[in-house]
Design an enzyme around this catalytic site. Structure first.
Site, PDB file in Angstrom:
ATOM      1  N   ASN A   9      43.058  12.564  26.563  1.00 35.30           N
ATOM      2  CA  ASN A   9      42.575  13.341  27.708  1.00 35.30           C
ATOM      3  C   ASN A   9      41.790  14.537  27.163  1.00 35.30           C
ATOM      4  OD1 ASN A   9      42.246  14.920  29.977  1.00 35.30           O
ATOM      5  ND2 ASN A   9      44.425  15.388  30.234  1.00 35.30           N
ATOM      6  N   TRP A  10      40.482  14.424  27.220  1.00 32.70           N
ATOM      7  CA  TRP A  10      39.641  15.477  26.638  1.00 32.70           C
ATOM      8  C   TRP A  10      39.614  16.738  27.491  1.00 32.70           C
ATOM      9  CZ3 TRP A  10      34.473  12.761  24.720  1.00 32.70           C
ATOM     10  CH2 TRP A  10      34.805  11.753  23.811  1.00 32.70           C
ATOM     11  N   LYS A  11      40.095  16.649  28.718  1.00 33.43           N
ATOM     12  CA  LYS A  11      40.057  17.784  29.661  1.00 33.43           C
ATOM     13  C   LYS A  11      38.617  18.306  29.789  1.00 33.43           C
ATOM     14  CE  LYS A  11      44.857  18.579  28.647  1.00 33.43           C
ATOM     15  NZ  LYS A  11      46.004  19.486  28.616  1.00 33.43           N
ATOM     16  N   HIS A  94      47.391  14.885  37.166  1.00 27.04           N
ATOM     17  CA  HIS A  94      47.704  15.700  35.977  1.00 27.04           C
ATOM     18  C   HIS A  94      48.215  17.067  36.437  1.00 27.04           C
ATOM     19  CE1 HIS A  94      47.212  18.083  32.355  1.00 27.04           C
ATOM     20  NE2 HIS A  94      47.257  16.939  31.694  1.00 27.04           N
ATOM     21  N   GLU A  96      47.579  19.926  35.530  1.00 24.36           N
ATOM     22  CA  GLU A  96      46.524  20.939  35.733  1.00 24.36           C
ATOM     23  C   GLU A  96      45.842  20.745  37.085  1.00 24.36           C
ATOM     24  OE1 GLU A  96      44.594  20.189  31.981  1.00 24.36           O
ATOM     25  OE2 GLU A  96      46.389  20.966  30.988  1.00 24.36           O
ATOM     26  N   GLU A 166      54.917  14.160  31.512  1.00 24.32           N
ATOM     27  CA  GLU A 166      54.421  15.315  30.769  1.00 24.32           C
ATOM     28  C   GLU A 166      55.141  16.582  31.242  1.00 24.32           C
ATOM     29  OE1 GLU A 166      50.159  14.524  29.225  1.00 24.32           O
ATOM     30  OE2 GLU A 166      49.994  15.253  31.267  1.00 24.32           O
ATOM     31  N   GLY A 172      50.017  21.652  25.738  1.00 27.41           N
ATOM     32  CA  GLY A 172      49.161  22.634  25.086  1.00 27.41           C
ATOM     33  C   GLY A 172      49.910  23.817  24.487  1.00 27.41           C
ATOM     34  N   SER A 213      51.817  18.164  23.678  1.00 29.09           N
ATOM     35  CA  SER A 213      51.845  18.600  22.276  1.00 29.09           C
ATOM     36  C   SER A 213      52.185  17.487  21.292  1.00 29.09           C
ATOM     37  CB  SER A 213      52.797  19.793  22.096  1.00 29.09           C
ATOM     38  OG  SER A 213      52.319  20.915  22.823  1.00 29.09           O
ATOM     39  N   GLY A 235      45.033  18.056  23.281  1.00 29.12           N
ATOM     40  CA  GLY A 235      44.383  18.736  22.154  1.00 29.12           C
ATOM     41  C   GLY A 235      44.087  17.849  20.953  1.00 29.12           C
TER      42      GLY A 235
HETATM   43  P1  PGA Z   1      48.394  18.371  24.949  1.00 28.86           P
HETATM   44  O1  PGA Z   1      47.983  17.899  26.423  1.00 28.86           O
HETATM   45  O2  PGA Z   1      48.524  17.133  24.101  1.00 28.86           O
HETATM   46  O3  PGA Z   1      47.255  19.262  24.503  1.00 28.86           O
HETATM   47  O4  PGA Z   1      49.686  19.115  25.052  1.00 28.86           O
HETATM   48  C1  PGA Z   1      48.536  16.749  27.002  1.00 28.86           C
HETATM   49  C2  PGA Z   1      47.993  16.550  28.391  1.00 28.86           C
HETATM   50  O5  PGA Z   1      47.811  17.547  29.125  1.00 28.86           O
HETATM   51  O6  PGA Z   1      47.732  15.425  28.818  1.00 28.86           O
END
Ligand code: PGA
Length: 255
Positions: A9-11, A94, A96, A166, A172, A213, A235
């Protein structure tokens, strides 16, 4: 046996040219690995370029979000009709999206139904906040989310889904859940809830990822858990050698 699935997931990262450079750095490493399904989820604007770069390979493409309507007056939104010819997957719900854009389980459920009706496979995200974790509410929160996002789906539809557990406190932060914590929620709550709602046979087909993470150091232990079928990687998916290493380490466990 469920095929493991690692999605990046590049966000909100990477311009079109940066996306091209990133894919080129990962392409050989990723395509060499057969036993793990690999999905790249770049921003909308990068999808077309990434699709041409991975065309004919064993890498799949996913979007990070989607509206539930096919078309119309929804300024700034992208529809399943626009995604279905280019993507196989779409990340929905997600944390976010839930936190910053007000998405609820009901909205996510609508999006899941729309994705499925256009042949897209949703990667549905669930997970508790740090406060909910501290209050011991993980199980009830995650169960409620699973029930909400799956409402009205048939067993056949559910069997083909990917769900990503998650924990928000792990996203993150560099503070991944332990492998035991991931297994406890993925097996004991997500898969168990699906078994209660549908059947054990249906639950056994759903692929459930862990996200938060993950990196090449902790992926082996997390992926060794019986109910963990993959990872949704944020990330670390922007670092090509790291992402390829994570897929390779997972493939080695499945040989
Ligand atoms: P992260 O993000 O690996 O940077 O913790 C995971 C995600 O939000 O899908």
């Amino acid at each position: 046996m469920r095929t493991p699935i690692i999605a990046g997931n590049w966000k909100m990262n990477k311009t079109i040219s940066e996306a091209e450079a990133l894919v080129k750095e990962m392409l050989d490493g990723l395509t060499a690995i057969q036993s793990v399904e690999k999905v790249l989820c770049p921003p909308f604007i990068d999808l077309d370029r990434v699709a041409s770069l991975i065309q004919g390979t064993n890498i799949s493409l996913g979007a990070q979000n989607m509206h539930w309507e096919e078309k119309g007056a929804f300024t700034g939104e992208i529809s399943p009709l626009m995604l279905k010819d280019i993507c196989q997957y779409v990340i929905l719900g997600h944390s976010e999206r839930r936190t910053y854009f007000g998405e609820t389980d009901e909205i996510v459920n609508r999006k899941v139904k729309a994705a499925l009706s256009h042949g897209l496979t949703p990667i549905i995200c669930v997970g508790e906040t740090e406060a909910q974790y501290d209050a011991g509410e993980t199980e009830s929160v995650v169960r409620r989310q699973v029930e909400g996002v799956l409402a009205g789906l048939s067993a056949e539809q559910v069997a083909g889904l990917v769900i990503a557990y998650e924990p928000i406190w792990a996203i993150g932060t560099g503070k991944a859940a332990t492998a035991e914590q991931a297994q406890k929620v993925i097996g004991g709550v997500v898969r168990a809830t699906i078994a209660q709602l549908y059947s054990q046979a249906t639950a056994d087909q759903v692929r459930i990822q862990y996200g938060g993470s993950t990196n090449s150091k902790n992926i082996k232990e997390i992926m060794s858990q019986p109910d963990v079928d993959g990872a949704l990687v944020g990330g670390a998916s922007l670092r090509p050698a790291e992402f390829v290493a994570m897929v390779r380490i997972t493939a080695e466990l499945y040989q």
